[in-house]
Design an enzyme around this catalytic site. Structure first.
Site, PDB file in Angstrom:
ATOM      1  CG  HIS A   1      -8.271   0.254  -3.222  1.00 59.68           C
ATOM      2  ND1 HIS A   1      -7.507  -0.836  -2.848  1.00 59.68           N
ATOM      3  CD2 HIS A   1      -9.001   0.597  -2.129  1.00 59.68           C
ATOM      4  CE1 HIS A   1      -7.776  -1.135  -1.593  1.00 59.68           C
ATOM      5  NE2 HIS A   1      -8.668  -0.287  -1.136  1.00 59.68           N
TER       6      HIS A   1
ATOM      7  CG  ASP B   1     -13.197   6.735  -1.456  1.00 55.03           C
ATOM      8  OD1 ASP B   1     -13.284   6.522  -0.224  1.00 55.03           O
ATOM      9  OD2 ASP B   1     -12.128   6.636  -2.093  1.00 55.03           O
TER      10      ASP B   1
ATOM     11  CB  CYS C   1     -13.958   1.400  -0.587  1.00 58.15           C
ATOM     12  SG  CYS C   1     -13.317   3.072  -0.381  1.00 58.15           S
TER      13      CYS C   1
ATOM     14  NE  ARG D   1     -10.377  -5.126  -0.004  1.00 62.15           N
ATOM     15  CZ  ARG D   1      -9.584  -4.163   0.469  1.00 62.15           C
ATOM     16  NH1 ARG D   1     -10.115  -3.089   1.017  1.00 62.15           N
ATOM     17  NH2 ARG D   1      -8.264  -4.239   0.337  1.00 62.15           N
TER      18      ARG D   1
ATOM     19  NE  ARG E   1      -3.941   0.682   1.743  1.00 65.01           N
ATOM     20  CZ  ARG E   1      -5.202   0.803   2.197  1.00 65.01           C
ATOM     21  NH1 ARG E   1      -5.447   1.527   3.273  1.00 65.01           N
ATOM     22  NH2 ARG E   1      -6.188   0.203   1.588  1.00 65.01           N
TER      23      ARG E   1
ATOM     24  CD  GLN F   1     -13.055  -1.731  -1.291  1.00 63.21           C
ATOM     25  OE1 GLN F   1     -12.285  -1.618  -0.356  1.00 63.21           O
ATOM     26  NE2 GLN F   1     -14.231  -2.318  -1.166  1.00 63.21           N
TER      27      GLN F   1
END
Ligand code: CP
Ligand code: NVA
Length: 306
Positions: free
Chosen positions: A131, A219, A259, A287, A104, A134
């Site tokens: 991402h 988001d 998310c 996830r 990450r 996700q």
């Protein structure tokens, strides 16, 4: 290097992505039945986190343990990466000891550079650009609750950020229409938009965007690394809050995904995650299942029955 990486949804074919999602549902079922399934026994995942995380860390760590392996959390604060050891050197050394590496990071180039020197699969656990893990969970959640997403209308509201870019990749790979409602100057990646062509449209008005939509997502307005822009963004994005009333203008069977982490009163109304149309908790759980399918594919492909 010959290892297979997952830095973007474009690293898989549409068939592979659909297979991953179906496999995620199978692995979820296995876990819910309490079955022991340990194809990654003695395998080790290294996890490099330059940014904070709850879901990504937990889902990869728990996922590796459930598959019979182990995961090691690596912070740049505690490794030589944080003291300037080159990414390439770190990749060479780490990949001689590990079976896969999740990163990450801020700059997406950190991932591509690490992957270029890694003997083992590298997974994007979020970069400033993308991402993809996700979206595996998001697509699994839609499939579980509404069936195939092909041909459906998906709406992204708010910032044209890493999540929005990944929804564009998903629109290409899963074959759906995507409308992005964002303020001028906050559009998603231009190259991705060009690649998506007519599949993706940019609008300014969220209400116009959600008409007939089957999936609405948003988001945070300020992503990790943009903290100094938070006040300006808060004012600019205010008209882009997703509310129950906004969802009322979408299709009757619309679902809402986020998310997480969410900021109630900012990008979503206080009550939105309590609305039956919100599947954010299932999405977060997925996830775990979707990434177990991904780890299986990348680390022990012989076990991966898509
Ligand atoms: N959605 C997501 O990636 O959450 P975390 O930042 O908690 O990992
Ligand atoms: N866009 C957000 C996603 C967090 C999971 C960020 O990059 O901070």
């Amino acid at each position: 290097m010959s290892a297979r990486h997952f830095l973007s949804l474009m690293d898989c074919t549409p068939q592979e992505l659909n297979g991953l999602i179906r496999r995620g549902i199978e692995l979820k079922d296995l876990r819910n039945r309490g079955a022991l399934y340990e194809p990654l026994k003695n395998r080790v995942l290294g996890m490099i986190f330059e940014k904070a995380s709850t879901r990504t860390r937990l889902s990869f760590e728990a996922g590796m343990i459930q598959l019979g392996g182990q995961a090691i959390f690596l912070s740049p604060r505690d490794t030589q990466l944080g003291r300037g050891e080159p990414i390439a050197d770190s990749a060479i050394v780490m990949s001689r000891m590990l079976d896969a590496v999740m990163i990450r990071t801020y700059a997406h180039s950190t991932l591509t550079e690490f992957a270029a020197h890694s003997r083992v699969p590298v997974i994007n656990g979020l970069s400033d650009d993308l991402h993809p893990c996700q979206l595996l969970a998001d697509m699994q959640t839609f499939l579980e609750h509404r069936g195939a997403i092909q041909g459906k209308t998906v709406v992204w509201i708010g910032d044209g950020n890493n999540m929005c870019n990944t929804y564009i990749e998903a629109a290409i790979q899963f074959d759906f229409q995507l409308r992005v409602a964002c303020p001028a100057g906050y559009e998603p990646n231009a190259a991705l938009l060009a690649q998506a062509g007519e599949r993706v449209t940019i609008l300014r008005d969220p209400l116009e965007a959600v008409r007939g939509a089957h999936l609405v997502s948003t988001d945070v307005w300020t992503s990790m690394g943009q903290e100094e822009e938070a006040a300006a963004r808060m004012a600019l994005f205010r008209p882009y809050q997703v509310t129950r009333a906004l969802l009322d203008a979408a299709a009757d069977d619309v679902i809402f995904l986020h998310c997480l982490p969410a900021h109630r009163g900012e990008e979503i109304s206080e009550d939105l995650l309590d609305d039956p149309r919100s599947l954010a908790w299932d999405q977060a759980e997925n996830r775990l299942h979707a990434q177990k399918a991904l780890l299986e594919l990348l680390v022990e492909p012989a076990y991966h029955h898509a």
